[in-house]
Design a protein around this motif. Structure first.
Motif, mmCIF file in Angstrom:
data_model
loop_
_atom_site.group_PDB
_atom_site.id
_atom_site.type_symbol
_atom_site.label_atom_id
_atom_site.label_comp_id
_atom_site.label_asym_id
_atom_site.label_seq_id
_atom_site.Cartn_x
_atom_site.Cartn_y
_atom_site.Cartn_z
ATOM 1 N N ALA A 142 -6.626 0.028 1.387
ATOM 2 C CA ALA A 142 -6.368 -0.293 -0.013
ATOM 3 C C ALA A 142 -7.637 -0.305 -0.855
ATOM 4 C CB ALA A 142 -5.659 -1.653 -0.111
ATOM 5 N N VAL A 171 0.852 -1.202 0.000
ATOM 6 C CA VAL A 171 0.000 0.000 0.000
ATOM 7 C C VAL A 171 0.881 1.243 0.000
ATOM 8 C CG1 VAL A 171 -1.682 1.337 1.328
ATOM 9 C CG2 VAL A 171 -1.978 -1.133 1.050
ATOM 10 N N PRO A 229 -2.013 -0.989 -4.404
ATOM 11 C CA PRO A 229 -3.154 -1.512 -3.641
ATOM 12 C C PRO A 229 -3.671 -2.842 -4.164
ATOM 13 C CG PRO A 229 -3.835 0.325 -4.992
ATOM 14 C CD PRO A 229 -2.344 0.272 -5.087
ATOM 15 N N CYS A 265 -4.252 -6.089 -1.898
ATOM 16 C CA CYS A 265 -5.522 -6.801 -1.724
ATOM 17 C C CYS A 265 -5.377 -8.278 -2.033
ATOM 18 C CB CYS A 265 -6.599 -6.165 -2.619
ATOM 19 S SG CYS A 265 -7.042 -4.487 -2.106
#
Length: 284
Positions: free
Chosen positions: A281, A244, A249, A253
């Motif tokens: 994120a 992040v 992001p 994830c």
């Protein structure tokens, strides 16, 4: 009175008669019966020669009418000459004795000087030997001892000590030193059992310092084989956190999605931390 002296007196009397009266042939003298010793005989012979010389002088004066001058006998002249010669020899001997005494004195002085020089040479030799001994001792003390052949340390024990020291630095809050220690451990012992955990803690120190790229690399190395350890779920969350911060992001994830599948029994604190990062994120 000795016979030699009697003969001398007789010769002197005959000479006096010859000088006072006209010349008459000398009467033959009857030799004495007793023999003379060799020394007296030589003296008598010398006196007879002197008498003959004197008689010749007197006879010559009677014939010529010239005054009679008695010259010293040749024997006396020679004796005087010999006396002078002996005197010269005595003087020469005196000078030689003086020179010998001077030479002897100088020789004694030279011997004393030589003895003194020998003493000084011995002292200098002893001092030189002592200096050489001291120099040898100093050189021996300055020479490093030969390296002792030691047994190589056990790699497993050495790695355990290195890990413990690095962990202690981190617990003490010295993150700079802990980062260096864990980085050295990963480089020195990459294949040891504690290398993945060392990478995990190394990533922690890098994350604190804001070095997100190296921190993400360290966490990836720590969870490469998804180890079943207590620190592994937190390493996954910390990796997503570094992603992040690196503006990735999507990768964050995806990493968080693996957390539920790989470590379904993760501690609540780790799960809550993962939810916060998922929200950051904006994971769907």
């Amino acid at each position: 009175m000795s016979r030699a002296r009697l003969r001398l007196l007789g010769a002197a009397a005959a000479l006096a008669l010859a000088a006072a009266a006209p010349f008459t042939p000398a009467l033959a003298q009857t030799p004495m019966d007793d023999p003379l010793d060799a020394r007296d005989a030589k003296r008598v012979d010398r006196m007879e020669r002197v008498v003959r010389e004197l008689r010749d002088i007197v006879f010559k004066g009677q014939k010529t009418g010239a005054p009679v001058v008695v010259q010293p006998a040749d024997t006396d002249a020679r004796m005087a000459e010999q006396a002078n010669h002996i005197s010269d020899l005595e003087q020469s001997l005196t000078r030689l004795n003086g020179s010998l005494e001077v030479t002897t004195h100088e020789l004694d002085q030279a011997r004393r000087a030589t003895a003194a020089l020998q003493t000084q040479v011995k002292l200098l030799s002893d001092r030189l030997a002592a200096d050489e001994q001291k120099a040898a001792e100093v050189a021996a003390a300055a020479t490093p001892p030969a390296p002792v052949q030691s047994v190589p340390p056990d790699p497993k024990a050495a790695s355990a000590d290195a890990f413990a020291q690095a962990r202690q630095l981190m617990l003490g809050g010295d993150y700079d030193a802990a980062e260096a220690a864990f980085g050295a451990f990963v480089t020195t012992y990459p294949d040891t059992p504690r290398a993945p955990e060392a990478r995990y803690w190394w990533g922690k120190t890098l994350l604190v310092r804001g070095d997100y790229a190296r921190a993400a690399s360290a966490f990836i190395g720590a969870i490469r084989d998804w180890p079943k350890t207590a620190w592994a779920p937190d390493a996954v969350v910390e990796l997503s956190r570094a992603l992040v911060s690196l503006k990735k992001p999507g990768d964050a994830c995806q990493t968080l999605a693996e957390l539920g599948r790989r470590y379904p029994k993760a501690p609540p604190a780790v799960v809550n931390h993962a939810a916060a990062i998922r929200a950051q994120a904006k994971c769907g």
